[in-house]
Design a protein around this motif. Structure first.
Motif, short mmCIF file in Angstrom:
data_model
loop_
_atom_site.label_atom_id
_atom_site.label_comp_id
_atom_site.label_asym_id
_atom_site.label_seq_id
_atom_site.Cartn_x
_atom_site.Cartn_y
_atom_site.Cartn_z
N LYS A 194 26.51 22.05 23.19
CA LYS A 194 25.92 23.24 23.79
C LYS A 194 26.62 23.56 25.10
CE LYS A 194 21.17 23.80 22.16
NZ LYS A 194 19.77 24.01 22.59
N MET A 202 27.70 33.59 33.09
CA MET A 202 26.26 33.30 32.94
C MET A 202 25.75 33.76 31.58
SD MET A 202 24.92 34.34 36.73
CE MET A 202 24.97 33.14 38.07
N ALA A 203 26.31 34.86 31.09
CA ALA A 203 25.81 35.44 29.84
C ALA A 203 26.36 34.72 28.61
CB ALA A 203 26.19 36.92 29.79
N ASP A 204 27.19 33.71 28.84
CA ASP A 204 27.85 33.03 27.72
C ASP A 204 27.41 31.57 27.64
OD1 ASP A 204 29.72 32.66 25.65
OD2 ASP A 204 31.19 31.86 27.07
N GLN A 205 26.13 31.30 27.91
CA GLN A 205 25.65 29.90 27.96
C GLN A 205 24.50 29.68 26.97
OE1 GLN A 205 27.22 27.73 29.95
NE2 GLN A 205 28.53 29.37 30.74
N ASP A 206 24.29 28.42 26.64
CA ASP A 206 23.10 28.07 25.85
C ASP A 206 21.96 27.64 26.77
OD1 ASP A 206 24.21 28.43 23.22
OD2 ASP A 206 25.46 26.68 23.66
N VAL A 207 22.29 26.85 27.77
CA VAL A 207 21.26 26.33 28.67
C VAL A 207 21.70 26.58 30.11
CG1 VAL A 207 19.94 24.30 29.41
CG2 VAL A 207 20.72 24.49 27.03
N VAL A 208 20.84 27.22 30.90
CA VAL A 208 21.15 27.47 32.31
C VAL A 208 20.16 26.68 33.16
CG1 VAL A 208 21.40 29.21 34.11
CG2 VAL A 208 21.96 29.78 31.74
N LEU A 209 20.67 25.75 33.93
CA LEU A 209 19.80 24.98 34.83
C LEU A 209 20.09 25.42 36.26
CD1 LEU A 209 20.13 21.44 33.16
CD2 LEU A 209 18.17 22.99 33.05
N SER A 210 19.04 25.80 36.97
CA SER A 210 19.22 26.36 38.32
C SER A 210 18.74 25.40 39.39
CB SER A 210 18.42 27.66 38.44
OG SER A 210 18.75 28.51 37.38
N PHE A 211 19.51 25.36 40.46
CA PHE A 211 19.14 24.49 41.58
C PHE A 211 19.23 25.24 42.90
CE2 PHE A 211 20.61 21.87 38.16
CZ PHE A 211 19.61 20.93 38.08
N TYR A 257 25.26 24.86 35.24
CA TYR A 257 24.47 24.46 36.40
C TYR A 257 24.71 25.50 37.49
CZ TYR A 257 24.26 19.96 34.00
OH TYR A 257 24.06 18.97 33.08
N VAL A 258 23.66 26.20 37.87
CA VAL A 258 23.79 27.27 38.86
C VAL A 258 23.38 26.76 40.24
CG1 VAL A 258 23.01 29.56 39.54
CG2 VAL A 258 23.35 29.04 37.12
N PHE A 266 26.30 24.25 28.77
CA PHE A 266 25.38 24.05 29.89
C PHE A 266 25.99 24.65 31.15
CE2 PHE A 266 21.89 20.92 29.18
CZ PHE A 266 22.07 20.71 27.81
#
Lengths: 135, 110, 102, 130
Positions: free
Chosen positions: A5, A126-135, A9-10, A7
């Motif tokens: 997938k 950002m629009a090309d991800q399966d999972v976006v994890l934000s910090f 990380y923002v 991923f």
């Protein structure tokens, strides 16, 4: 094994004032063991995480900025930094530390992990991800 | 618990990791290894030095696979392979290596 | 492929909502929750920007959070759609991924 | 659909743990699955069983414990974040020589790998934080 997938990380927060940057990096390092397709995004105040010359001696907090340079060892080699965020903060790409990785598929040639991207390119990432994890 | 080194007690946690990382010394490493039942060979020292240098440079202890990969590059394939490192550090090269090298205990996050 | 963005901070004290507006794409959704619901108030300093984006991006507000803060539907920008927690769940399911602008 | 949920702020200071709770409940009511909730950053503080809110306020930890029990949710508290902030289960307290533990029922302490695994296995991952 199912396909990896994507991923992302923002990172939008500056280091030290809060723990988010450090604990984000901890997730990235652990997550690297799962062999997914990992990218890191640095925008807004998150770009401050990558600046050179961080010295935490007087605040008694661990300086984790050198750890970014280990990411290549963990096969995390896509660090996208937003150009507009840098400019708004009076920073140039040369204010960021150099982060390199050795490309296994290209005779271990050293290549930069940091890619400066425009805001619209960042939106595409950002629009090309399966999972976006934000910090 | 604690280790005795040249007449000084060095405090360690329940698992044998030293509490104050500044108190590490080569003599202490020998003591920790002894407590772990490990003989400190030249090769062990190479790995310990590697771990300490890695920590100095990057502020983290490497994950096992990163250790193996880098050890292969820096120390050669004779040491830098899973089998040898496992034989040298039966309790895990990262876990036991960090203990002897006086680095923070891996939090065991996976 | 589209993204549901969630924002939870007031646009008057934090850049998250603005940053979200500048990174979202046509067809995406933005759900304002918690203190971000203040960004949905009609006539505010950010309203024009929200209205301009509402053409190609669905903008939603979590109804419970708006009501908690005294924002009846009549006070909100008219393109902003109030949803309950069940609507929140539907939005997450309808979009391919969710990105939180923390 | 399978929803993975990340809670990354502590209870009472931030609304995140409440919003996440209502979201999880709504998702379950709609017939979705919530296999796991991962507590990170100050979110680990949701898992303390020493919290005593006034009677006229919601009890965030109890709410989560009950929801997890009724719906078989795996509530994971990140060990690294938990150790920093003093959230310990019985085993860890014993191992570290501490005289008390405070992990509430229904939560378990485990590694960050569980967060990544959740992202891999769930159809959607939603983060609540600040």
């Amino acid at each position: 094994m199912p396909e990896a997938k994507k991923f992302l990380y923002v990172n939008r927060k500056a280091p030290y004032g809060t723990i988010y940057a450090l604990e984000s990096l901890e997730v990235v390092l652990i997550g690297a063991a799962f062999e997914q397709d990992v990218s890191l995004a640095f925008l807004d105040d998150g770009v401050f995480q990558l600046t050179r010359d961080q010295n935490t001696d007087e605040i008694g907090v661990k300086n984790f900025s050198p750890t970014f340079r280990a990411l290549g060892d963990y096969e995390v080699t896509k660090l996208f930094v937003e150009k507009e965020s840098l400019e708004e903060r009076g920073l140039a790409p040369s204010d960021l530390q150099e982060i390199m990785y050795e490309d296994e598929d290209d005779d271990w040639e050293e290549k930069p992990s940091i890619h400066i991207v425009s805001r619209s390119e960042m939106a595409d990432i950002m629009a090309d991800q399966d999972v976006v994890l934000s910090f | 618990m604690s280790y005795q080194v040249n007449g000084t007690a060095i405090e360690a946690d329940e698992d044998g990791y030293i509490v104050n990382l500044d108190e590490w010394s080569k003599d202490l490493a020998e003591e920790i290894a002894k407590a772990e039942g490990l003989p400190m060979t030249d090769d062990h020292w190479k790995v310990i030095d590697f771990l300490r240098n890695y920590y100095d440079e990057f502020q983290i202890a490497p994950a096992v696979r990163v250790l193996v990969k880098n050890a292969k590059k820096k120390l050669g394939p004779d040491i830098g392979n899973n089998k040898t490192l496992e034989a040298m550090f039966p309790d895990g090269a990262a876990k036991q290596g960090c203990k002897i090298a006086g680095l923070p205990k891996p939090t065991g996050c996976v | 492929m589209s993204t549901l963005h969630t924002v939870n901070k007031s646009p008057f004290g934090d850049s998250a909502f603005n940053s979200c507006l500048e990174h979202c794409k046509p067809g995406d959704g933005i759900l304002l929750i918690e203190d971000a619901v203040y960004g949905a108030v009609a006539g505010s300093a950010v309203a024009a920007k929200v209205e301009a984006r509402a053409g190609d991006v669905g903008i939603y507000v979590l109804d419970g959070d708006a009501k908690a803060r005294g924002l009846a539907a009549g006070k909100l920008i008219k393109q902003v759609k109030p949803v309950g927690y069940d609507g929140f769940v539907d939005l997450v399911a309808e979009h391919d991924r969710t990105q939180s602008w923390l | 659909m399978k929803f993975g949920i990340v809670v990354s702020e502590g209870p009472y200071t931030h609304q995140a743990a409440d919003t996440a709770y209502h979201f999880a409940k709504a998702a379950l009511d709609k017939g979705h699955e919530v296999p796991r909730v991962f507590f990170y950053h100050d979110g680990v503080n949701v898992a303390t069983n020493l919290s005593i809110p006034p009677q006229d306020e919601r009890h965030i930890q109890k709410n989560w414990t009950e929801l997890a029990k009724a719906n078989d949710i795996d509530m994971v508290v990140c060990i690294a974040a938990a150790q920093r902030r003093g959230i310990l289960d019985e085993n860890e307290a014993k191992r570290q020589g501490k005289d008390a533990s405070n992990l509430a029922e229904g939560f378990r302490i485990s590694g960050l790998g569980q967060l990544i695994e959740m992202g891999i296995e769930c159809d959607r991952t939603v983060t609540f934080g600040d």
